[in-house]
Design an enzyme around this catalytic site. Structure first.
Site, PDB file in Angstrom:
ATOM      1  N   ASP A   1       0.875  -1.353  -0.048  1.00 18.58           N
ATOM      2  CA  ASP A   1       0.021  -0.039   0.004  1.00 18.58           C
ATOM      3  C   ASP A   1       1.032   1.198  -0.108  1.00 18.58           C
ATOM      4  O   ASP A   1       1.962   1.156   0.668  1.00 18.58           O
ATOM      5  CB  ASP A   1      -0.870  -0.189   1.170  1.00 18.58           C
ATOM      6  CG  ASP A   1      -2.074   0.932   0.976  1.00 18.58           C
ATOM      7  OD1 ASP A   1      -2.409   1.418   0.025  1.00 18.58           O
ATOM      8  OD2 ASP A   1      -3.029   1.273   2.140  1.00 18.58           O
TER       9      ASP A   1
ATOM     10  N   ASN B   1     -10.835  -2.732  -5.743  1.00 19.60           N
ATOM     11  CA  ASN B   1     -10.104  -2.021  -6.654  1.00 19.60           C
ATOM     12  C   ASN B   1     -10.613  -1.545  -7.747  1.00 19.60           C
ATOM     13  O   ASN B   1     -10.379  -0.409  -8.434  1.00 19.60           O
ATOM     14  CB  ASN B   1      -8.885  -2.319  -6.736  1.00 19.60           C
ATOM     15  CG  ASN B   1      -7.906  -2.160  -5.397  1.00 19.60           C
ATOM     16  OD1 ASN B   1      -6.887  -3.242  -5.249  1.00 19.60           O
ATOM     17  ND2 ASN B   1      -8.217  -1.247  -4.570  1.00 19.60           N
TER      18      ASN B   1
HETATM   19  C1  IPE Z   1      -5.378  -3.061  -0.552  1.00 14.66           C
HETATM   20  O1  IPE Z   1      -5.125  -1.605  -0.534  1.00 14.66           O
HETATM   21  C2  IPE Z   1      -5.426  -3.650  -1.833  1.00 14.66           C
HETATM   22  C3  IPE Z   1      -3.891  -3.742  -2.525  1.00 14.66           C
HETATM   23  C4  IPE Z   1      -2.887  -3.521  -1.943  1.00 14.66           C
HETATM   24  C5  IPE Z   1      -3.980  -4.363  -3.841  1.00 14.66           C
HETATM   25  P1  IPE Z   1      -6.273  -0.639  -0.815  1.00 14.66           P
HETATM   26  O2  IPE Z   1      -5.414   0.852  -0.731  1.00 14.66           O
HETATM   27  O3  IPE Z   1      -7.041  -0.832  -2.061  1.00 14.66           O
HETATM   28  O4  IPE Z   1      -7.143  -0.545   0.601  1.00 14.66           O
HETATM   29  P2  IPE Z   1      -7.597   0.255   1.381  1.00 14.66           P
HETATM   30  O5  IPE Z   1      -9.055   0.994   0.419  1.00 14.66           O
HETATM   31  O6  IPE Z   1      -7.000   1.456   1.742  1.00 14.66           O
HETATM   32  O7  IPE Z   1      -8.387  -0.455   2.486  1.00 14.66           O
HETATM   33  C1  IPE Z   2      -1.388   0.226  -3.504  1.00 17.52           C
HETATM   34  O1  IPE Z   2      -1.287   1.328  -3.315  1.00 17.52           O
HETATM   35  C2  IPE Z   2      -1.538  -0.443  -4.964  1.00 17.52           C
HETATM   36  C3  IPE Z   2      -2.884  -0.732  -5.287  1.00 17.52           C
HETATM   37  C4  IPE Z   2      -3.899  -0.862  -4.324  1.00 17.52           C
HETATM   38  C5  IPE Z   2      -3.185  -1.426  -6.605  1.00 17.52           C
HETATM   39  P1  IPE Z   2      -2.263   2.583  -3.463  1.00 17.52           P
HETATM   40  O2  IPE Z   2      -2.754   2.742  -4.938  1.00 17.52           O
HETATM   41  O3  IPE Z   2      -3.509   2.004  -2.696  1.00 17.52           O
HETATM   42  O4  IPE Z   2      -1.804   3.693  -2.746  1.00 17.52           O
HETATM   43  P2  IPE Z   2      -2.694   4.986  -1.831  1.00 17.52           P
HETATM   44  O5  IPE Z   2      -2.975   3.998  -0.717  1.00 17.52           O
HETATM   45  O6  IPE Z   2      -3.453   5.202  -2.551  1.00 17.52           O
HETATM   46  O7  IPE Z   2      -1.392   5.778  -1.442  1.00 17.52           O
HETATM   47 MG    MG Z   3      -4.032   2.085  -0.787  1.00 15.76          MG
END
Ligand code: IPE
Ligand code: IPE
Ligand code: MG
Length: 238
Positions: free
Chosen positions: A15, A63
């Protein structure tokens, strides 16, 4: 670090890619590109220290709620990554498999996923799982539907487990690492996390490097795992 205390299976909630980019005034997708390098570092390091299983959360069933352009970018990034890395997986003896749904991923991406799975099937130095269109609840419900389709009236934990996405020989994660300061599971690996040790770091995924991984492993090595029993030293005296 003592080998005995090394986890067999480490799972990652990668994340913070978006925040990494935003802090640099870059579009979110640049964070995803940078995040790929962390995956490579982690695989190489795990292989070096002798961790046999890794799982990376790449795209959740939730996602899809993101802007169409970002979703498309992620699917293309995965495809390009697999295309580029297949020879490296083969050279380095890395087996790659996928968990999650397969009915909503764009055709070109799923074709590469399945090609990589097929071609690396005999690699055995390390087994890397990538969770794509994966949700823990979705996996459990798909499993139940497979059971119903087979007409089973009753299952035990082992039978139920065999209807989930991970091959039965893969041990539950010993350690779950989530980056970027969020302290939640976000629908990851629900069935398997029952006794997993959790590790959270504020470091954003693109900044996660060997040192950060080492720190998490050191923390893990200090944990006393009891699985509902007593710690080993108390068992002896009781
Ligand atoms: C979890 O991250 C999913 C992945 C790392 C693929 P998200 O960024 O989607 O999770 P939330 O929405 O903060 O819980
Ligand atoms: C995790 O990084 C990758 C995926 C969920 C695909 P994020 O895209 O969730 O990054 P933040 O949480 O917005 O910083
Ligand atoms: Mg995220």
């Amino acid at each position: 670090m003592s080998k005995r205390k090394l986890p067999l299976h480490v799972a990652f909630i990668m994340d913070g890619n978006g925040r990494w980019a935003k802090r640099r005034g870059l579009p979110r997708v640049k964070g995803h590109v940078e995040g790929v390098k962390s995956v490579e570092r982690v695989i190489d390091f795990a292989k070096k220290v002798g961790i046999p299983y890794l799982t990376f959360y790449a795209f959740s069933t939730e996602n899809w709620k993101r802007p169409k352009e970002e979703v498309q970018f992620l699917m293309e990034l995965l495809r390009e990554y697999l295309k580029e890395k297949l020879p490296i997986f083969l050279r380095d003896d890395i087996r790659v498999s996928f968990v999650g749904r397969r009915d909503r991923i764009p055709r070109e991406t799923i074709e590469w996923m399945e090609k990589v799975e097929r071609e690396t099937a005999k690699c055995s130095s390390i087994w890397v799982f990538v969770a794509v269109d994966y949700g823990g609840r979705d996996e459990i419900v798909r499993g139940i539907n497979k059971i119903l389709k087979e007409g089973l009236k009753k299952v035990d934990e082992n039978t139920f487990r065999s209807f989930l996405d991970f091959p039965p020989e893969v041990p539950d994660p010993d350690l779950l690492i989530r980056t970027a300061g969020e302290r939640r599971i976000s629908n990851f690996l629900l069935w398997y996390l029952a006794y997993t040790e959790l590790y959270f770091t504020d470091t954003l995924w693109p900044d996660f490097d060997e040192r950060e991984f080492e720190k998490a492993l050191e923390d893990y090595a200090k944990r006393v795992r009891k699985f509902g029993g007593l710690p080993p030293d108390e068992e002896e005296n009781s």
